[in-house]
Design a protein around this motif. Structure first.
Motif, PDB file in Angstrom:
ATOM      1  N   VAL A  73      48.814 125.638 -72.579  1.00  0.00           N
ATOM      2  CA  VAL A  73      49.404 126.827 -73.217  1.00  0.00           C
ATOM      3  C   VAL A  73      50.926 126.665 -73.192  1.00  0.00           C
ATOM      4  O   VAL A  73      51.520 126.545 -72.121  1.00  0.00           O
ATOM      5  CB  VAL A  73      48.987 128.156 -72.535  1.00  0.00           C
ATOM      6  N   PRO A  74      51.556 126.613 -74.359  1.00  0.00           N
ATOM      7  CA  PRO A  74      53.008 126.460 -74.397  1.00  0.00           C
ATOM      8  C   PRO A  74      53.724 127.648 -73.742  1.00  0.00           C
ATOM      9  O   PRO A  74      53.286 128.798 -73.871  1.00  0.00           O
ATOM     10  CB  PRO A  74      53.321 126.412 -75.898  1.00  0.00           C
ATOM     11  N   GLY A  75      54.810 127.360 -73.048  1.00  0.00           N
ATOM     12  CA  GLY A  75      55.588 128.410 -72.391  1.00  0.00           C
ATOM     13  C   GLY A  75      56.914 128.646 -73.102  1.00  0.00           C
ATOM     14  O   GLY A  75      57.121 128.164 -74.216  1.00  0.00           O
ATOM     15  N   ASN A  76      57.819 129.353 -72.447  1.00  0.00           N
ATOM     16  CA  ASN A  76      59.102 129.658 -73.093  1.00  0.00           C
ATOM     17  C   ASN A  76      60.049 128.460 -73.129  1.00  0.00           C
ATOM     18  O   ASN A  76      61.005 128.459 -73.891  1.00  0.00           O
ATOM     19  CB  ASN A  76      59.780 130.864 -72.427  1.00  0.00           C
ATOM     20  N   HIS A  77      59.783 127.427 -72.325  1.00  0.00           N
ATOM     21  CA  HIS A  77      60.617 126.223 -72.394  1.00  0.00           C
ATOM     22  C   HIS A  77      60.011 125.147 -73.294  1.00  0.00           C
ATOM     23  O   HIS A  77      60.683 124.174 -73.621  1.00  0.00           O
ATOM     24  CB  HIS A  77      60.847 125.647 -70.991  1.00  0.00           C
ATOM     25  N   ASP A  78      58.748 125.295 -73.621  1.00  0.00           N
ATOM     26  CA  ASP A  78      58.102 124.314 -74.519  1.00  0.00           C
ATOM     27  C   ASP A  78      57.271 125.042 -75.582  1.00  0.00           C
ATOM     28  O   ASP A  78      56.084 124.771 -75.762  1.00  0.00           O
ATOM     29  CB  ASP A  78      57.242 123.319 -73.717  1.00  0.00           C
ATOM     30  N   PRO A  79      57.898 125.994 -76.300  1.00  0.00           N
ATOM     31  CA  PRO A  79      57.124 126.800 -77.250  1.00  0.00           C
ATOM     32  C   PRO A  79      56.610 125.973 -78.432  1.00  0.00           C
ATOM     33  O   PRO A  79      57.183 124.931 -78.762  1.00  0.00           O
ATOM     34  CB  PRO A  79      58.134 127.852 -77.732  1.00  0.00           C
TER      35      PRO A  79
END
Ligand SMILES: [Mn+2]
Length: 222
Positions: A85-91
């Motif tokens: 699940v992509p996060g805010n650093h790897d959207p």
């Protein structure tokens, strides 16, 4: 079932707080070493699921060589389903490696709209970031379809946050998450492990795999 849940590796973060470029490079190599060890563990123990709950890498700094490196590792465990699940650093943005790269066949990358992946006994629901911020998600509306199975939710974000900053990163309430009825909720974003919180063994931040020391003063930076 057996699974491994990790998050917040922040691959290729520049480590600018370190004094020399050489030290920063050493730390980046240690990050690679850490994920390699995870893959070795998964392989040796024949773990069927690997959950990576966001901030796997730094969108701004990630190098293609690093992506090639981790994808090669993923290819070494073809019998393991890898859910990211992509996060805010790897959207999951337009030019994201999540979008443009040809990942190994066992890799599933979630987007903003919740998707469900189902096999014989397990149902994995997931949603992630499609931008550097996510002020609102529809997590409260997720409905478990089959209660006979083991149901797992994967995402990235802040729980019961009170600061303005928390509100930018998929704010969720622990009570509401509990109400959804999942057997396990795998999270990322907070770099400190929540395992010690004995009441909430099924809503889990694994903590950062390698300390990124984004700021010296806080262990909780995400
Ligand atoms: Mn994060």
């Amino acid at each position: 079932m057996k699974f491994v849940h990790i998050a917040d590796l922040h691959l290729d973060i520049p480590f600018t707080t370190l004094e020399t470029r050489k030290l920063s490079e050493t730390r980046r190599l240690e990050q690679r070493e850490a994920i390699k060890k995870v893959i070795e563990y998964v392989k040796e123990n024949e773990i069927k699921y690997l959950f990576i709950c966001g901030d796997l890498y730094e969108q701004e700094y990630i190098r293609e060589t690093t992506i090639n490196y981790i994808n090669k590792l993923f290819e070494e465990i073809p019998n393991t389903s890898i859910y990211i699940v992509p996060g805010n650093h790897d959207p999951y943005i337009k030019n994201s490696y999540y979008k443009i790269y040809k990942w190994a066949e066992n890799v599933k990358i979630f987007k903003e709209n919740t998707e469900k992946i189902e096999d014989e006994n397990v149902c994995v629901y997931g949603f992630g970031f499609e931008d550097f911020y996510m002020k609102h998600s529809n997590y409260e509306d997720i409905q478990i379809e089959n209660k006979e199975k083991i149901n797992i939710l994967l995402t990235h974000g802040s729980i019961d946050g009170s600061g303005n900053e928390d509100m930018l990163y998929n704010p969720m309430s622990k009570a509401k998450l509990k109400n959804l009825g999942f057997d396990y909720i795998g999270l990322g974003h907070i770099h400190k492990t929540s395992y010690k919180d004995e009441e909430n063994q099924n809503i889990v931040y694994p903590g950062s795999l390698v300390s990124t020391r984004l700021r010296r003063t806080s262990e909780n930076m995400a």
